[in-house]
Design a protein around this motif. Structure first.
Motif, PDB file in Angstrom:
ATOM      1  N   THR A  14       0.827  -1.211   0.000  1.00 44.91           N
ATOM      2  CA  THR A  14       0.000   0.000   0.000  1.00 44.91           C
ATOM      3  C   THR A  14       0.855   1.253   0.000  1.00 44.91           C
ATOM      4  N   VAL A  15       1.829   1.321   0.899  1.00 46.90           N
ATOM      5  CA  VAL A  15       2.691   2.501   1.006  1.00 46.90           C
ATOM      6  C   VAL A  15       3.520   2.674  -0.258  1.00 46.90           C
ATOM      7  N   ALA A  16       4.070   1.574  -0.776  1.00 50.89           N
ATOM      8  CA  ALA A  16       4.930   1.645  -1.957  1.00 50.89           C
ATOM      9  C   ALA A  16       4.169   2.172  -3.172  1.00 50.89           C
ATOM     10  N   ILE A  17       2.921   1.745  -3.328  1.00 51.34           N
ATOM     11  CA  ILE A  17       2.130   2.175  -4.490  1.00 51.34           C
ATOM     12  C   ILE A  17       1.666   3.620  -4.330  1.00 51.34           C
ATOM     13  N   VAL A  18       1.084   3.937  -3.172  1.00 47.66           N
ATOM     14  CA  VAL A  18       0.538   5.281  -2.954  1.00 47.66           C
ATOM     15  C   VAL A  18       1.642   6.328  -3.027  1.00 47.66           C
ATOM     16  N   GLN A  19       2.859   5.952  -2.626  1.00 51.07           N
ATOM     17  CA  GLN A  19       3.983   6.887  -2.652  1.00 51.07           C
ATOM     18  C   GLN A  19       4.256   7.408  -4.055  1.00 51.07           C
ATOM     19  N   GLN A  20       3.899   6.626  -5.081  1.00 49.13           N
ATOM     20  CA  GLN A  20       4.165   7.037  -6.468  1.00 49.13           C
ATOM     21  C   GLN A  20       3.308   8.210  -6.921  1.00 49.13           C
ATOM     22  N   THR A  21       2.280   8.543  -6.140  1.00 49.42           N
ATOM     23  CA  THR A  21       1.433   9.671  -6.518  1.00 49.42           C
ATOM     24  C   THR A  21       2.167  10.998  -6.413  1.00 49.42           C
ATOM     25  N   TYR A  22       3.399  10.985  -5.904  1.00 50.27           N
ATOM     26  CA  TYR A  22       4.144  12.251  -5.839  1.00 50.27           C
ATOM     27  C   TYR A  22       4.382  12.817  -7.239  1.00 50.27           C
ATOM     28  N   ILE A  23       4.436  11.956  -8.255  1.00 46.91           N
ATOM     29  CA  ILE A  23       4.685  12.449  -9.620  1.00 46.91           C
ATOM     30  C   ILE A  23       3.483  13.235 -10.150  1.00 46.91           C
ATOM     31  N   PRO A  24       2.254  12.677 -10.141  1.00 48.70           N
ATOM     32  CA  PRO A  24       1.116  13.522 -10.559  1.00 48.70           C
ATOM     33  C   PRO A  24       0.906  14.720  -9.637  1.00 48.70           C
ATOM     34  N   MET A  25       1.191  14.569  -8.343  1.00 53.30           N
ATOM     35  CA  MET A  25       1.081  15.713  -7.435  1.00 53.30           C
ATOM     36  C   MET A  25       2.052  16.817  -7.841  1.00 53.30           C
ATOM     37  N   ALA A  26       3.279  16.429  -8.222  1.00 55.43           N
ATOM     38  CA  ALA A  26       4.281  17.411  -8.632  1.00 55.43           C
ATOM     39  C   ALA A  26       3.825  18.169  -9.873  1.00 55.43           C
ATOM     40  N   VAL A  27       3.173  17.462 -10.798  1.00 57.11           N
ATOM     41  CA  VAL A  27       2.668  18.123 -12.006  1.00 57.11           C
ATOM     42  C   VAL A  27       1.587  19.135 -11.637  1.00 57.11           C
ATOM     43  N   LEU A  28       0.656  18.739 -10.759  1.00 60.28           N
ATOM     44  CA  LEU A  28      -0.404  19.653 -10.343  1.00 60.28           C
ATOM     45  C   LEU A  28       0.165  20.862  -9.607  1.00 60.28           C
ATOM     46  N   LEU A  29       1.130  20.628  -8.719  1.00 59.91           N
ATOM     47  CA  LEU A  29       1.731  21.735  -7.984  1.00 59.91           C
ATOM     48  C   LEU A  29       2.480  22.674  -8.922  1.00 59.91           C
ATOM     49  N   ILE A  86       1.692  23.357 -11.937  1.00 62.14           N
ATOM     50  CA  ILE A  86       0.700  24.171 -12.637  1.00 62.14           C
ATOM     51  C   ILE A  86       0.383  25.428 -11.834  1.00 62.14           C
ATOM     52  N   PHE A  87       0.233  25.262 -10.505  1.00 66.60           N
ATOM     53  CA  PHE A  87      -0.158  26.386  -9.657  1.00 66.60           C
ATOM     54  C   PHE A  87       1.035  27.229  -9.203  1.00 66.60           C
ATOM     55  N   LEU A  88       2.182  26.599  -8.975  1.00 67.68           N
ATOM     56  CA  LEU A  88       3.322  27.328  -8.418  1.00 67.68           C
ATOM     57  C   LEU A  88       4.215  27.946  -9.478  1.00 67.68           C
ATOM     58  N   THR A  89       4.385  27.264 -10.598  1.00 69.26           N
ATOM     59  CA  THR A  89       5.289  27.765 -11.640  1.00 69.26           C
ATOM     60  C   THR A  89       4.565  28.063 -12.952  1.00 69.26           C
ATOM     61  N   ARG A  90       3.239  27.987 -12.920  1.00 70.83           N
ATOM     62  CA  ARG A  90       2.417  28.268 -14.108  1.00 70.83           C
ATOM     63  C   ARG A  90       2.787  27.365 -15.289  1.00 70.83           C
ATOM     64  N   GLU A  91       3.237  26.147 -14.975  1.00 71.97           N
ATOM     65  CA  GLU A  91       3.569  25.195 -16.032  1.00 71.97           C
ATOM     66  C   GLU A  91       2.297  24.750 -16.753  1.00 71.97           C
ATOM     67  N   ARG A  92       2.358  24.679 -18.064  1.00 75.98           N
ATOM     68  CA  ARG A  92       1.186  24.301 -18.848  1.00 75.98           C
ATOM     69  C   ARG A  92       1.276  22.831 -19.226  1.00 75.98           C
ATOM     70  N   VAL A  93       0.169  22.122 -19.028  1.00 73.77           N
ATOM     71  CA  VAL A  93       0.106  20.702 -19.394  1.00 73.77           C
ATOM     72  C   VAL A  93      -1.140  20.468 -20.241  1.00 73.77           C
ATOM     73  N   GLY A  94      -1.075  19.416 -21.059  1.00 73.00           N
ATOM     74  CA  GLY A  94      -2.193  19.093 -21.935  1.00 73.00           C
ATOM     75  C   GLY A  94      -3.243  18.242 -21.248  1.00 73.00           C
ATOM     76  N   TRP A  95      -4.349  18.033 -21.961  1.00 73.44           N
ATOM     77  CA  TRP A  95      -5.462  17.287 -21.374  1.00 73.44           C
ATOM     78  C   TRP A  95      -5.102  15.814 -21.160  1.00 73.44           C
ATOM     79  N   LYS A  96      -4.193  15.282 -21.980  1.00 70.45           N
ATOM     80  CA  LYS A  96      -3.798  13.886 -21.799  1.00 70.45           C
ATOM     81  C   LYS A  96      -3.057  13.692 -20.475  1.00 70.45           C
TER      82      LYS A  96
END
Length: 292
Positions: A94-109, A111-121
């Motif tokens: 459980t911990v090993a899998i959930v820990q991988q969400t840091y990558i999508p979290m980093a993308v979302l952060l 977007i808000f912190l550095t105004r990085e633009r990402v596509g819908w995919k």
């Protein structure tokens, strides 16, 4: 876009990274049988600092604030919460899998912190990853330990935030960075341990060689070898070309958990894990395509 291929030697190094990082979850869970989370981190960083003190270098002008922030976010908060989750969890998977969400979290952060633009995919892949976490949350084993799920998610959040600011650090080598992580995080961890834990000296005195082996594994193999090889690779190849291969880490962590920890992941946990890893893999592949 041309595809970027790593040489066979470097693919072998990626495999070593995945193995030692995956093993860190099992080693950490083993260490949590005896040590408390903050004490474990104090011992881990103390050993790391002892080994890396000759390599510590003063960071360039203007890098201090970022360096301190990253060391506290990743070295202090992320790892402490990850080991705390392992100390409370009945399984490693459980911990090993959930820990991988840091990558999508980093993308979302980003977007808000550095105004990085990402596509819908990429946004769809992020949604897929978090959908996987929801599926994992309904696994019978996880339902009995929802606190573990929440702690692991917060740990991933701090890792994601730290990784964003880490990209902005310049002129600090990997060994010096890890040494500074120990220097900066240790005082905070000492205070946290004194305020929230007890019996530290007795715990140290009664530790077995296996308990100390888990500390050594985390400091030497996971940090020095794992992060050292990763730094070696990203100096020679685009980061986006290395990251997709690292998604083997949670897969190996689940396998190691089943072999060495007795994990028996249920169908929901496995299916949710597939969704999380698929989403993360798509994000890293999209990054590689853009870098190509």
């Amino acid at each position: 876009m041309p595809s970027y291929k790593l040489p066979a030697r470097d693919l072998g190094l990626v495999l070593v990274i995945c193995i030692v990082w995956a093993g860190n979850f099992t080693a950490g869970a083993s260490g949590m049988r005896h040590f408390s989370p903050f004490l474990f981190m104090i011992l881990r960083f103390s050993l790391l600092l002892l080994l890396l003190l000759p390599f510590i270098r003063r960071p360039p002008h203007g890098q201090w604030i970022r360096l301190i922030a990253v060391c506290l976010l990743i070295g202090g908060l992320h790892f402490s919460l990850m080991f705390w989750a392992l100390s409370r969890s009945e399984d490693v998977s459980t911990v090993a899998i959930v820990q991988q969400t840091y990558i999508p979290m980093a993308v979302l952060l980003a977007i808000f912190l550095t105004r990085e633009r990402v596509g819908w995919k990429t946004l769809a892949a992020i949604l897929l990853s978090f959908l996987g976490v929801l599926v994992i949350g309904f696994d019978p084993l996880v339902l009995k330990q929802t606190d573990v799920l929440l702690i692991a998610l917060v740990s991933a959040l701090f890792q994601a935030l730290g990784s964003i600011y880490q990209r902005q650090i310049r002129g600090v080598g990997v060994l010096s960075f890890q040494a500074w992580s120990a220097v900066i995080a240790l005082p905070v961890l000492l205070v946290a341990s004194l305020l929230t834990e007890h019996g530290q000296m007795e715990t140290i005195k009664t530790a077995s060689w296996l308990n100390w082996a888990s500390v050594a594994y985390s400091a030497v193999l996971a940090s020095l070898v794992g992060h050292g090889l990763f730094f070696f690779l990203v100096q020679r190849h685009p980061v986006a070309s290395v990251m997709p291969y690292l998604q083997l880490t949670p897969v190996l962590a689940v396998v190691f958990g089943m072999i060495f920890w007795g994990d028996r992941p249920g169908a929901r946990l496995l299916f949710g894990g597939v969704l999380v890893i698929a989403g993360v893999l798509f994000i890293t592949l999209r990054a590689r395509q853009k870098a190509g």
